[in-house]
Design an enzyme around this catalytic site. Sequence first.
Site, PDB file in Angstrom:
ATOM      1  N   ASN A   1      60.525  69.232  45.354  1.00  0.00           N
ATOM      2  CA  ASN A   1      61.378  68.532  44.466  1.00  0.00           C
ATOM      3  C   ASN A   1      61.424  68.986  42.730  1.00  0.00           C
ATOM      4  O   ASN A   1      62.796  68.057  42.069  1.00  0.00           O
ATOM      5  CB  ASN A   1      60.761  66.419  44.845  1.00  0.00           C
TER       6      ASN A   1
ATOM      7  N   GLY B   1      57.147  71.585  38.962  1.00  0.00           N
ATOM      8  CA  GLY B   1      57.780  72.861  39.284  1.00  0.00           C
ATOM      9  C   GLY B   1      58.293  73.173  38.864  1.00  0.00           C
ATOM     10  O   GLY B   1      59.058  73.463  37.825  1.00  0.00           O
TER      11      GLY B   1
ATOM     12  N   SER C   1      52.465  68.175  45.389  1.00  0.00           N
ATOM     13  CA  SER C   1      51.910  67.380  44.232  1.00  0.00           C
ATOM     14  C   SER C   1      51.846  67.625  43.271  1.00  0.00           C
ATOM     15  O   SER C   1      51.161  68.921  42.761  1.00  0.00           O
ATOM     16  CB  SER C   1      50.579  66.825  44.997  1.00  0.00           C
TER      17      SER C   1
ATOM     18  N   TYR D   1      45.653  60.682  41.901  1.00  0.00           N
ATOM     19  CA  TYR D   1      45.329  62.082  42.031  1.00  0.00           C
ATOM     20  C   TYR D   1      44.030  62.821  43.255  1.00  0.00           C
ATOM     21  O   TYR D   1      44.136  62.854  44.325  1.00  0.00           O
ATOM     22  CB  TYR D   1      45.184  62.925  40.996  1.00  0.00           C
TER      23      TYR D   1
ATOM     24  N   THR E   1      42.221  77.028  39.663  1.00  0.00           N
ATOM     25  CA  THR E   1      42.461  78.343  39.656  1.00  0.00           C
ATOM     26  C   THR E   1      43.377  78.280  38.239  1.00  0.00           C
ATOM     27  O   THR E   1      44.279  77.544  38.228  1.00  0.00           O
ATOM     28  CB  THR E   1      43.509  78.306  40.919  1.00  0.00           C
TER      29      THR E   1
END
Length: 319
Positions: A43, A47, A85, A155, A185
């Site tokens: 969505n 991103g 998420s 979260y 990461t």
Amino acid sequence: MSNWRRSFLKNKKILVTGGAGFIGSHLVRLLLKQNHEVICLDNLISGQYQLVEPLLTHPHFTFIEADITHPLPSMSVDQVYNLASPASPKDYQKNPIATIKTNVIGMANVLDFANSCSATVLQASTSEVYGDPEIHPQVESYLGRVNPIGIRSCYDEGKRSAETLCSDYARQFNLDVKIARIFNTYGPHMRRDDGRVVSNFINQALLGENITLYGNGEQTRSFCYIEDLVTGLVALMNSTHDYSPVNLGNPSEISMRELALMIKNLIPSDSSIIYKALPQDDPSRRCPDITKAKKILSWSPTTDLRDGLAQTISYFKNL
Ligand SMILES: NC(=O)c1ccc[n+]([C@@H]2O[C@H](COP(=O)([O-])OP(=O)(O)OC[C@H]3O[C@@H](n4cnc5c(N)ncnc54)[C@H](O)[C@@H]3O)[C@@H](O)[C@H]2O)c1
């Protein structure tokens, strides 16, 4: 040849939710390279469309802009990687309700979808399920110390509930589910403004701004390079392991002060290091015990932090 290596040689239809994000964009590329058909559903809340745009002409790639808090489109796939998420504190604290809904309602929708087509699901869980841990390094059997009402709870508790849903679907429906507990990461495709420590420090050093350390800078994290991480995710997905969680991360621990100095030297920059108050519920130590991943997946990270940071710095310089 190990079982997981043999099984990913066969072409599969794979759904990656959150595939337009940092980790998802690398995973999608790896799966396409392995000749799988990949559907990315995102969505775009945290991103980057520009990470999927170059793939739109790939014959085995499809992008669907959709939200997993709504039922997933009907189709049949072999595997689902659920990465959807917001992941950086800056992103999830801006959207706390969307974050917990994604991890609870969205997770249930992903599991219902996978159950409808008997797909294997890999849930991208997190080291945040351990909260501010009392044991060190964190082993999968440690149950965690998490504040249910703090600013990180949407979260941490969201991901804990997602793990509960995964294990209940595995037990009740015999669904094939894998849970990866991912530790910090880093690498190319991180957003420059995502507020995570590696991007913050690189960005500040590149701009010649002060590098901000929170607290006394002695708190530690362990950083896994993105290419190592996605290899671990694919290994877990294609293993015969059950739904019990597996830590994926790099066990080399570094203090935030050492990290700042390493980045300052790699750039190089004359930025000064300044200190600010520690944010609420910020864990003091975080380091994975990866004995389980080594044993069941023969996986461990191989990228040295200095090399991975150099790759990341060069990506940020070229943005
Ligand atoms: N990066 C890390 O260090 C790290 C550590 C532990 C766990 N994880 C987990 O890995 C996954 C990916 O993390 P990332 O670092 O790539 O984060 P990211 O924010 O870059 O990517 C997450 C993606 O999910 C999408 N998304 C969010 N909510 C959605 C929804 N409701 N429906 C559809 N798409 C949605 C976002 O738009 C984004 O593209 C997350 O689930 C995160 O919790 C990441």
